[in-house]
Design a protein around this motif. Structure first.
Motif, short mmCIF file in Angstrom:
data_model
loop_
_atom_site.label_atom_id
_atom_site.label_comp_id
_atom_site.label_asym_id
_atom_site.label_seq_id
_atom_site.Cartn_x
_atom_site.Cartn_y
_atom_site.Cartn_z
N GLY A 1 31.37 26.36 -7.17
CA GLY A 1 31.55 25.16 -6.35
C GLY A 1 32.68 24.28 -6.82
N VAL A 2 32.84 24.16 -8.13
CA VAL A 2 33.95 23.36 -8.67
C VAL A 2 35.28 23.95 -8.23
CG1 VAL A 2 35.14 22.65 -10.77
CG2 VAL A 2 32.64 22.44 -10.63
N LEU B 1 28.37 25.17 -1.87
CA LEU B 1 28.90 24.30 -0.82
C LEU B 1 28.70 22.83 -1.16
CD1 LEU B 1 27.73 26.21 2.40
CD2 LEU B 1 30.06 25.99 1.54
N SER B 2 27.53 22.49 -1.66
CA SER B 2 27.25 21.09 -1.98
C SER B 2 28.14 20.60 -3.12
CB SER B 2 25.77 20.93 -2.35
OG SER B 2 24.93 21.39 -1.31
N VAL B 3 28.25 21.39 -4.17
CA VAL B 3 29.11 21.01 -5.30
C VAL B 3 30.57 20.96 -4.85
CG1 VAL B 3 29.97 21.75 -7.56
CG2 VAL B 3 27.53 21.87 -7.06
N ALA B 4 30.97 21.90 -4.01
CA ALA B 4 32.36 21.92 -3.52
C ALA B 4 32.67 20.65 -2.75
CB ALA B 4 32.58 23.15 -2.63
N ALA C 1 27.87 14.78 1.28
CA ALA C 1 27.59 15.79 0.26
C ALA C 1 26.15 15.66 -0.23
CB ALA C 1 28.56 15.64 -0.91
N GLY C 2 25.69 14.41 -0.37
CA GLY C 2 24.30 14.19 -0.78
C GLY C 2 23.31 14.74 0.23
N GLY D 1 30.25 17.80 -11.03
CA GLY D 1 29.83 18.91 -10.18
C GLY D 1 28.81 19.80 -10.85
N LEU D 2 29.10 20.17 -12.09
CA LEU D 2 28.18 21.04 -12.84
C LEU D 2 26.84 20.36 -13.07
CD1 LEU D 2 30.68 22.53 -15.45
CD2 LEU D 2 29.36 23.85 -13.78
#
Length: 859
Positions: free
Chosen positions: A333-334, A27-30, A275-276, A370-371
């Protein structure tokens, strides 16, 4: 290789336990990747649009601002004679005069506004050959006279317009009515602007008030002539660089993009900020996951140490599991981020801002970012549990697996947390003591950060106190099951503290913003009650000035005692101390003193509305040592220079017109030509005694032809302000929902792993008579008390932040502190339901355990 095999085996052996942590990373990376893809796509869309609409070289007035609505309703223009001069420049294949104005409103035959609801502009202009770069006429033909108009296909589709329908264009010089003669379709994506085309003569007369002027000239380069060379040739032909702005296609596109850049940047960094927050909340989830996994594998790790594994190897094994978790969660997420971006585009399309998936932009930096973020954050979160695993001794193999002996937070940690919290509280206290809001913002930020860190650090200490208090109030009604739930929540204060802290962060921000929003509304309402004497306020909903014909209609309404004009002029002010600075000066009728009451610190405000007089605000007077009787030189941007005497200094202890400088409208008219005088930004009306309702209805009827203008009484104005702040807060709450979802996953994960950790204990309790129903209730109650613990900390912390922030708002004239208790109580109660929801799956799984197998389990 052994470390790698061990990590892989453990990862897949506990894949179910890792799943929720992976979802948090996902979710965070998305959110990060979705934000980057969405904003990059918006940039691509506007880049293509601006590149397509810009000529090889564009000539415009030096002071012309991109997409800025002119205060007088008429854009900056240049004489038509300039067109003949540039047409003769070397390298010019074709030169066209263009007219374009964003200071218009377009309505259909039913007075329905044809403009965008998203803030995108409505633009009227003339149709030129340069428009063929970005558009093509797909139906009908371009306008051939004053009774014909052409619209863009997106607007036609949105409002079901067709050829022959009537449109009215409202501009500063009057209304233009025409029937649709054609529909033009964009070759590139139109993000949402409504475009109306008139014939050139009508556009000049109606939009500029001059038959021999253009807002810009579009030049096409001859074959073999570069844009840069053409620009140089045109500059040479015009010979006056101080009068004209000459731009190549790239420069014009860049200028247009810059005008959008601040909006896009604010959107981008705001979304990345949320997102942070989600990442921060996810850290707690990951820490808890690995801490509990290490605790459950204490015997296994002890055996590994007994047969020769070193501390580094054990440590490395756990970190490799974290890397695998980060990779899996980040890759998913990506992909989810791209889907989120597409979803955001669809949502924007539904509200009127069109973004085509054909422009979907995925820069190589997006998946890399993201990664990298997902993996780094996951590994950092798992580092402390990994170090703890490395410290497991070979003797641990002889003990039962379970919670490590150092599970209770130490006094050192508590001491550090209390010191940090105290420092944060001190910073928040300093925030309330400053004299300027700008000075207090740094203290507020420092206080927020330090108190947040402090509460996280002392979470285990607070858990012991708060959970006992909550249990005494809530769990005692459930008898032995309630006491068991309390003891389970207190069994590992560090775990309970971390789980509650995850929920605390999101709810603290919700509480803080609720306090700030409610205080702003209450302050504005209080200010209106104390300061506004006008019965009615008239303004445009889209920021457009009030056109003269609408002002005349208002003046003709019956039952009005007085109608006040309110204009804002740009000028350069030179004070007696020799300082010259650009400022805005308000020109209003003397009746404005009754409409908005201002505290006068010195002088007489009535005299400021006299001939060649003005007032200034106290901050301006203090900064430039201005006193009543001094003379200020005022050079009006669109007029001549005046020397005005300071007749009054007004207090800036207000949120209405803070810092405003007043003069009489007649004074402004003396120095600014009628055609250059700004239109009214607002108008105020006072009804005759006893005729308020009739006057209200009359004012609304007078503006029936002008749907963009709103007539509001004080109750309407207050409700509108409340709605605006409420809508903004709802957007923020929606973005914070991601962090709260991740926090809920943390509660689920903690309970699920806790159930696994207590498998033997649960089996024994079931064996001595605890029913499945009681077991499920025990786990649900444990979840509820943990959720309420996090909510209580978050709401308390957020109200503290909000109260400190309000102290800064008070320095800007918003002095009322209001705690939105209904919202606070609702959130607190909702947290209990969040706890119940989070416990559904863990409680169900615990209830289905086989008693004998549970008793026989090794941990």
């Amino acid at each position: 290789m052994t470390v790698w095999k061990t990590s892989m085996r453990n990862f897949f052996a506990h894949k179910g336990r890792m799943a929720l942590s992976a979802v948090a990373v996902l979710l965070s990376v998305a959110f990060v990747c979705g934000t980057l893809v969405f904003t990059d796509t918006m940039n691509t869309t506007f880049d293509k649009l601006f590149a397509a609409t810009s000529a090889d070289v564009t000539v415009s007035p030096k002071n012309a601002e991109v997409d800025e609505i002119p205060k007088n309703g008429k854009p900056e223009s240049l004489p038509a004679s300039v067109l003949a001069r540039v047409a003769k420049a070397d390298g010019v294949k074709k030169a066209e005069g263009g007219v374009s104005s964003p200071a218009v409103t377009v309505v259909d035959s039913h007075n329905k506004n044809m403009g965008s609801d998203t803030g995108a502009p409505t633009i009227a202009g003339n149709w030129t050959q340069n428009d063929l770069r970005s558009m093509e006429i797909t139906s009908g033909h371009a306008p051939r006279g004053p009774t014909e108009v052409m619209v863009d296909a997106d607007t036609a589709e949105k409002h079901h317009l067709k050829i022959g329908d009537e449109l009215r264009t409202i501009a500063a010089t009057g209304d233009i009515t025409g029937k649709i003669s054609g529909i033009a379709t964009f070759k590139v994506t139109n993000p949402g602007a409504a475009i109306v085309y008139l014939d050139t003569a009508t556009a000049q007369r109606a939009l500029l008030g001059a038959p021999d002027a253009f807002t810009h000239l579009s030049l096409t380069a001859a074959p073999g002539v570069s844009d840069t060379q053409l620009k140089q040739n045109v500059a040479k032909a015009l010979g006056d660089p101080a009068t004209y702005k000459i731009q190549t296609q790239k420069e014009a596109a860049a200028a247009n993009k810059d005008s959008m850049g601040s909006f896009l940047d604010v959107m981008k960094y705001a979304m990345l900020g949320f997102a942070g927050i989600a990442f921060l909340v996810g850290i707690f989830l990951i820490v808890n996951t690995f801490s509990m996994l290490v605790a459950q594998r204490t015997r296994e790790i002890g055996l590994m140490r007994a047969i020769g594994s070193s501390r580094k190897q054990v440590n490395r094994s756990v970190l490799l599991e974290a890397v695998l978790l980060g990779i899996v969660g980040s890759i998913l997420g990506v992909g989810a981020g791209v889907g989120l971006a597409v979803g955001l585009m669809k949502v924007m399309g539904a509200v009127g801002m069109e973004l085509s998936t054909d422009d979907l932009t995925i820069a190589w930096t997006t998946p890399v970012t993201g990664l990298a973020l997902g993996i780094i954050v996951t590994v950092l979160a798992a580092y402390i549990p990994a170090r703890r695993a490395g410290k497991v001794s070979p003797m641990a193999a002889l003990r039962d697996a379970g919670t490590p002996a150092d599970a209770k937070s130490g006094w050192i940690r508590a001491g550090i947390g209390l010191v940090v919290t105290g420092a944060g509280v001190t910073a928040l206290w300093w925030t309330a003591e400053v004299d300027k809001a700008s000075d207090g913002s740094a203290f507020l930020g420092l206080g927020v950060v330090l108190t947040l860190i402090g509460f996280i650090v002392i979470g285990p200490l607070l858990a012991g106190v708060v959970v006992r208090a909550l249990s005494a109030v809530l769990l005692r009604f459930f008898g032995p099951v309630g006491r068991l739930a309390e003891r389970n929540a207190l069994r590992n204060p560090r775990r309970t503290g971390a789980t509650g802290a995850a929920l605390m962060i999101g709810l603290a921000l919700v509480a803080c913003l609720s306090v700030v929003g409610s205080s702003m509304v209450a302050s504005a309402t209080d200010e209106l009650d104390k300061s506004v004497g006008a019965d009615f306020i008239v303004q445009a909903g889209n920021g457009q000035p009030i056109v003269p014909q609408a002002a005349e209609a208002l003046a003709a309404a019956p039952g009005i005692e007085h109608l006040t004009h309110y204009r804002v002029l740009d000028a350069k002010l030179t004070t007696p101390d020799g300082t010259t600075k650009s400022e805005e000066v308000t020109a209003a009728d003397p009746s404005y003193q009754e409409d908005v009451r201002r505290e006068v610190l010195s002088g007489d405000l009535a005299k400021a509305y006299g001939k060649n007089a003005m007032s200034v605000g106290e901050d301006y007077a203090t900064a430039h040592r201005v006193k009543v009787g001094d003379t200020i030189t005022v050079a009006f941007k669109e007029g001549t220079t005046a020397k005005l005497k300071v007749a009054a200094i007004t207090s800036d202890e207000t949120s209405l017109d803070q810092g405003a400088m007043y003069m009489n409208t007649s004074t402004a008219q003396q120095y600014v030509p009628a055609g250059k005088l700004p239109q009214n930004m607002l108008m105020f009306a006072k009804a005759k005694d006893g005729e308020e309702d009739a006057a209200y209805a009359a004012l609304k009827d007078s503006l029936a032809k002008y749907p963009t203008y709103k007539v509001q009484n004080q109750a309407d104005f207050k409700e509108d302000l409340k709605d605006q702040i409420g809508q903004l807060l709802n957007v923020v709450y929606g973005l914070l929902a991601l962090a709260i979802i991740v926090a809920v996953l943390g509660v689920v994960n903690t309970l699920a792993l806790s159930v696994v950790e207590r498998t033997r204990e649960i089996g024994l309790m079931r064996a001595i008579g605890l029913s499945r129903r009681q077991l499920r209730r025990m786990i649900r109650l444990e979840s509820v008390v943990i959720a309420l613990f996090g909510a209580l900390l978050g709401l308390g912390l957020g109200m503290g932040w909000g109260t400190s922030a309000q102290k800064l708002l008070a320095l800007e004239g918003m002095g009322v502190l209001e705690i939105p208790w209904p919202t606070i109580i609702t959130v607190f109660v909702a947290s209990a339901f969040v706890g119940l929801f989070a416990a559904l799956v863990p409680a169900f799984r615990a209830g289905r355990m086989n008693v004998l197998n549970a008793i026989a389990t090794d941990g």
